[in-house]
Motif scaffolding. Structure first.
Motif, PDB file in Angstrom:
ATOM      1  N   PRO A  89       0.843  -1.200   0.000  1.00 53.79           N
ATOM      2  CA  PRO A  89       0.000   0.000   0.000  1.00 53.79           C
ATOM      3  C   PRO A  89       0.875   1.245   0.000  1.00 53.79           C
ATOM      4  O   PRO A  89       1.899   1.298   0.661  1.00 53.79           O
ATOM      5  N   LYS A  90       0.472   2.215  -0.780  1.00 55.43           N
ATOM      6  CA  LYS A  90       1.219   3.462  -0.826  1.00 55.43           C
ATOM      7  C   LYS A  90       0.244   4.612  -0.997  1.00 55.43           C
ATOM      8  O   LYS A  90      -0.903   4.418  -1.375  1.00 55.43           O
ATOM      9  N   ARG A  91       0.741   5.785  -0.704  1.00 51.43           N
ATOM     10  CA  ARG A  91      -0.076   6.978  -0.884  1.00 51.43           C
ATOM     11  C   ARG A  91      -0.303   7.160  -2.382  1.00 51.43           C
ATOM     12  O   ARG A  91       0.635   7.064  -3.167  1.00 51.43           O
ATOM     13  N   PRO A  92      -1.539   7.426  -2.810  1.00 56.12           N
ATOM     14  CA  PRO A  92      -1.808   7.573  -4.238  1.00 56.12           C
ATOM     15  C   PRO A  92      -1.099   8.791  -4.819  1.00 56.12           C
ATOM     16  O   PRO A  92      -0.854   9.776  -4.122  1.00 56.12           O
ATOM     17  N   ALA A  93      -0.782   8.698  -6.086  1.00 59.10           N
ATOM     18  CA  ALA A  93      -0.179   9.840  -6.783  1.00 59.10           C
ATOM     19  C   ALA A  93      -1.185  10.981  -6.791  1.00 59.10           C
ATOM     20  O   ALA A  93      -2.397  10.752  -6.819  1.00 59.10           O
ATOM     21  N   PRO A  94      -0.722  12.223  -6.779  1.00 64.41           N
ATOM     22  CA  PRO A  94      -1.646  13.353  -6.677  1.00 64.41           C
ATOM     23  C   PRO A  94      -2.574  13.515  -7.871  1.00 64.41           C
ATOM     24  O   PRO A  94      -3.554  14.215  -7.782  1.00 64.41           O
ATOM     25  N   ASP A  95      -2.279  12.871  -8.989  1.00 55.49           N
ATOM     26  CA  ASP A  95      -3.122  13.039 -10.162  1.00 55.49           C
ATOM     27  C   ASP A  95      -4.061  11.854 -10.395  1.00 55.49           C
ATOM     28  O   ASP A  95      -4.659  11.736 -11.446  1.00 55.49           O
ATOM     29  N   ARG A  96      -4.191  10.981  -9.418  1.00 61.09           N
ATOM     30  CA  ARG A  96      -5.063   9.806  -9.556  1.00 61.09           C
ATOM     31  C   ARG A  96      -6.258   9.949  -8.634  1.00 61.09           C
ATOM     32  O   ARG A  96      -6.144  10.423  -7.514  1.00 61.09           O
ATOM     33  N   LEU A  97      -7.387   9.479  -9.071  1.00 62.70           N
ATOM     34  CA  LEU A  97      -8.596   9.570  -8.276  1.00 62.70           C
ATOM     35  C   LEU A  97      -9.183   8.180  -8.089  1.00 62.70           C
ATOM     36  O   LEU A  97      -9.521   7.513  -9.062  1.00 62.70           O
ATOM     37  N   ARG A  98      -9.260   7.739  -6.836  1.00 66.81           N
ATOM     38  CA  ARG A  98      -9.883   6.457  -6.509  1.00 66.81           C
ATOM     39  C   ARG A  98     -11.276   6.762  -5.962  1.00 66.81           C
ATOM     40  O   ARG A  98     -11.421   7.336  -4.888  1.00 66.81           O
ATOM     41  N   ALA A  99     -12.301   6.389  -6.728  1.00 62.98           N
ATOM     42  CA  ALA A  99     -13.669   6.707  -6.343  1.00 62.98           C
ATOM     43  C   ALA A  99     -14.023   6.124  -4.982  1.00 62.98           C
ATOM     44  O   ALA A  99     -14.714   6.772  -4.185  1.00 62.98           O
ATOM     45  N   ASP A 100     -13.546   4.910  -4.669  1.00 60.63           N
ATOM     46  CA  ASP A 100     -13.856   4.310  -3.369  1.00 60.63           C
ATOM     47  C   ASP A 100     -13.227   5.110  -2.230  1.00 60.63           C
ATOM     48  O   ASP A 100     -13.818   5.247  -1.156  1.00 60.63           O
ATOM     49  N   ALA A 101     -12.059   5.674  -2.463  1.00 61.93           N
ATOM     50  CA  ALA A 101     -11.409   6.483  -1.432  1.00 61.93           C
ATOM     51  C   ALA A 101     -12.160   7.796  -1.229  1.00 61.93           C
ATOM     52  O   ALA A 101     -12.302   8.271  -0.104  1.00 61.93           O
ATOM     53  N   VAL A 102     -12.644   8.386  -2.327  1.00 58.70           N
ATOM     54  CA  VAL A 102     -13.419   9.625  -2.221  1.00 58.70           C
ATOM     55  C   VAL A 102     -14.676   9.365  -1.395  1.00 58.70           C
ATOM     56  O   VAL A 102     -15.022  10.139  -0.495  1.00 58.70           O
ATOM     57  N   GLU A 103     -15.370   8.270  -1.684  1.00 53.78           N
ATOM     58  CA  GLU A 103     -16.571   7.913  -0.919  1.00 53.78           C
ATOM     59  C   GLU A 103     -16.243   7.689   0.555  1.00 53.78           C
ATOM     60  O   GLU A 103     -16.978   8.121   1.440  1.00 53.78           O
ATOM     61  N   ALA A 104     -15.131   7.008   0.815  1.00 55.61           N
ATOM     62  CA  ALA A 104     -14.723   6.775   2.209  1.00 55.61           C
ATOM     63  C   ALA A 104     -14.436   8.103   2.907  1.00 55.61           C
ATOM     64  O   ALA A 104     -14.813   8.298   4.071  1.00 55.61           O
ATOM     65  N   GLY A 105     -13.788   9.018   2.206  1.00 56.88           N
ATOM     66  CA  GLY A 105     -13.543  10.339   2.782  1.00 56.88           C
ATOM     67  C   GLY A 105     -14.828  11.074   3.076  1.00 56.88           C
ATOM     68  O   GLY A 105     -14.963  11.727   4.126  1.00 56.88           O
ATOM     69  N   LEU A 106     -15.801  10.969   2.179  1.00 54.27           N
ATOM     70  CA  LEU A 106     -17.099  11.618   2.402  1.00 54.27           C
ATOM     71  C   LEU A 106     -17.823  11.049   3.622  1.00 54.27           C
ATOM     72  O   LEU A 106     -18.564  11.762   4.295  1.00 54.27           O
ATOM     73  N   ARG A 107     -17.605   9.772   3.891  1.00 55.46           N
ATOM     74  CA  ARG A 107     -18.213   9.155   5.079  1.00 55.46           C
ATOM     75  C   ARG A 107     -17.477   9.529   6.354  1.00 55.46           C
ATOM     76  O   ARG A 107     -17.961   9.272   7.445  1.00 55.46           O
ATOM     77  N   GLY A 108     -16.263  10.088   6.209  1.00 62.76           N
ATOM     78  CA  GLY A 108     -15.467  10.424   7.377  1.00 62.76           C
ATOM     79  C   GLY A 108     -14.555   9.296   7.812  1.00 62.76           C
ATOM     80  O   GLY A 108     -13.965   9.349   8.894  1.00 62.76           O
ATOM     81  N   ASP A 109     -14.414   8.258   6.972  1.00 66.28           N
ATOM     82  CA  ASP A 109     -13.528   7.146   7.309  1.00 66.28           C
ATOM     83  C   ASP A 109     -12.091   7.633   7.390  1.00 66.28           C
ATOM     84  O   ASP A 109     -11.714   8.601   6.739  1.00 66.28           O
ATOM     85  N   ASP A 110     -11.288   6.941   8.141  1.00 69.05           N
ATOM     86  CA  ASP A 110      -9.867   7.267   8.254  1.00 69.05           C
ATOM     87  C   ASP A 110      -9.145   6.630   7.074  1.00 69.05           C
ATOM     88  O   ASP A 110      -8.740   5.473   7.126  1.00 69.05           O
ATOM     89  N   VAL A 111      -9.029   7.385   5.983  1.00 64.62           N
ATOM     90  CA  VAL A 111      -8.445   6.876   4.748  1.00 64.62           C
ATOM     91  C   VAL A 111      -7.398   7.876   4.256  1.00 64.62           C
ATOM     92  O   VAL A 111      -7.545   9.073   4.442  1.00 64.62           O
ATOM     93  N   VAL A 112      -6.334   7.364   3.651  1.00 61.42           N
ATOM     94  CA  VAL A 112      -5.297   8.232   3.087  1.00 61.42           C
ATOM     95  C   VAL A 112      -5.785   8.695   1.721  1.00 61.42           C
ATOM     96  O   VAL A 112      -6.050   7.888   0.839  1.00 61.42           O
TER      97      VAL A 112
END
Length: 158
Positions: A89-112
């Motif tokens: 696992p690594k921090r995503p590159a700044p120009d990549r968008l992971r839709a599942d991570a965006v959704e997790a962030g919207l829920r307030g999950d602790d996600v990088v």
């Protein structure tokens, strides 16, 4: 030897900066597409077709259900890679968008989240009527940092 079965690889980016032409967005997305496919265990086997005429809801993009705007959708013929690469696992590159991570962030999950993902999540939250303070709290960032991130939007969020 059997031929690998063909399938379709699909990627989408929310268009949050409408000052760029579809051609500019497509040019940048074209460069990103092979790496995104490879990270998903696919190998592109033909040119991609791009569409900028659909909203996230119309395109039925998983993870972007709350984004109330247009998306750039790329669809390309692909085959499954022989074996998906095993990566730490690594921090995503700044120009990549992971839709599942965006959704997790919207829920307030602790996600990088990358800056692009954090920006996309904040944009969706603000469009849904959330205050900047609440969005920052949910995304686990300082309000001033989030304001600065939104003010410095790149050409294409991917």
């Amino acid at each position: 030897m059997p031929q690998p079965s063909r399938t379709v690889f699909r990627a989408a980016w929310p268009i949050i900066n409408e000052q760029h032409t579809p051609a500019e967005l497509i040019a940048e997305a074209t460069e990103l597409l092979p790496d995104l496919a490879a990270e998903s265990g696919a190998v592109l086997c033909g040119p991609a077709e791009f569409d900028t005429t659909q909203t996230a809801a119309e395109a039925a993009i998983p993870g972007l259900e709350h984004f109330d705007g247009y998306v750039l959708v790329a669809t390309a013929p692909a085959t499954a890679a022989a074996a998906p690469p095993v990566r730490a696992p690594k921090r995503p590159a700044p120009d990549r968008l992971r839709a599942d991570a965006v959704e997790a962030g919207l829920r307030g999950d602790d996600v990088v989240l990358s800056d692009a993902e954090r920006r996309a999540a904040a944009t969706i939250a603000l469009q849904d009527g959330m205050t900047i303070e609440r969005a920052a709290q949910r995304l686990h960032v300082d309000v001033d940092d989030l304001v600065q991130l939104l003010a410095n939007a790149p050409e294409l969020v991917a």
